[in-house]
Design an enzyme around this catalytic site. Structure first.
Site, PDB file in Angstrom:
ATOM      1  N   ASN A  98       0.851  -1.189   0.000  1.00 16.26           N
ATOM      2  CA  ASN A  98       0.000   0.000   0.000  1.00 16.26           C
ATOM      3  C   ASN A  98       0.888   1.241   0.000  1.00 16.26           C
ATOM      4  O   ASN A  98       1.913   1.275   0.686  1.00 16.26           O
ATOM      5  CB  ASN A  98      -0.899   0.008   1.239  1.00 16.26           C
ATOM      6  CG  ASN A  98      -1.809  -1.199   1.299  1.00 16.26           C
ATOM      7  OD1 ASN A  98      -2.312  -1.656   0.286  1.00 16.26           O
ATOM      8  ND2 ASN A  98      -2.017  -1.723   2.489  1.00 16.26           N
ATOM      9  N   GLY A 104      -4.203   3.072   1.044  1.00 14.68           N
ATOM     10  CA  GLY A 104      -4.429   2.231   2.211  1.00 14.68           C
ATOM     11  C   GLY A 104      -3.238   2.075   3.131  1.00 14.68           C
ATOM     12  O   GLY A 104      -3.265   1.234   4.037  1.00 14.68           O
ATOM     13  N   HIS A 111       6.603  -1.032   3.344  1.00 16.38           N
ATOM     14  CA  HIS A 111       6.490  -2.426   3.755  1.00 16.38           C
ATOM     15  C   HIS A 111       5.684  -3.201   2.724  1.00 16.38           C
ATOM     16  O   HIS A 111       4.787  -2.676   2.092  1.00 16.38           O
ATOM     17  CB  HIS A 111       5.888  -2.575   5.151  1.00 16.38           C
ATOM     18  CG  HIS A 111       4.531  -1.964   5.336  1.00 16.38           C
ATOM     19  ND1 HIS A 111       4.334  -0.605   5.437  1.00 16.38           N
ATOM     20  CD2 HIS A 111       3.315  -2.539   5.453  1.00 16.38           C
ATOM     21  CE1 HIS A 111       3.051  -0.370   5.614  1.00 16.38           C
ATOM     22  NE2 HIS A 111       2.402  -1.529   5.616  1.00 16.38           N
TER      23      HIS A 111
END
Length: 124
Positions: A98, A104, A111
């Site tokens: 994301n 989001g 990550h």
């Protein structure tokens, strides 16, 4: 370096995990990469791959990060299988990254979610 790419952000949850200030269930680590289990897994296998250096998001990558990101992409399938994902082609895994609020992203440290295992999954 900009504020979005620094060695360590003292206010970042994932930087604190890398530094050992917040516990995590380790999957893998080396000089540049840290992988740990998601605390709210969506699938039977669900871990995060992060760079140890603080990069806010995919939107902040530059050419200098190409080798690091390549290593993360090559590492993901090996770790997925080690963590219990069935092998390709019947098995497999999903990777999700994301980026930004509209994408989001909740923790602003780059990550990659790696999720797999038998379906149905909780989410994803």
């Amino acid at each position: 370096m900009t504020e979005h790419v620094v060695d360590h952000d003292p206010n970042c949850l994932f930087c604190k995990i890398v530094a050992g200030q917040i516990p995590s269930k380790l999957v893998y680590q080396d000089e540049e990469i840290y992988a740990f289990h998601d605390i709210h897994p969506w699938a039977p296998v669900h871990f995060l791959l992060i760079p140890k250096v603080h990069i806010s998001s995919m939107a902040h990558l530059t050419d200098e990060h190409a080798a690091l990101m390549g290593r993360m992409m090559v590492l993901a399938p090996r770790l997925a299988q080690e963590q219990g994902c069935n092998p390709y082609p019947e098995g497999g895994f999903r990777m999700l990254c994301n980026t930004g609020v509209e994408g989001g992203q909740e923790v602003h440290h780059l990550h990659i979610h790696v999720m797999g295992g038998p379906r149905p999954w909780l989410r994803g």
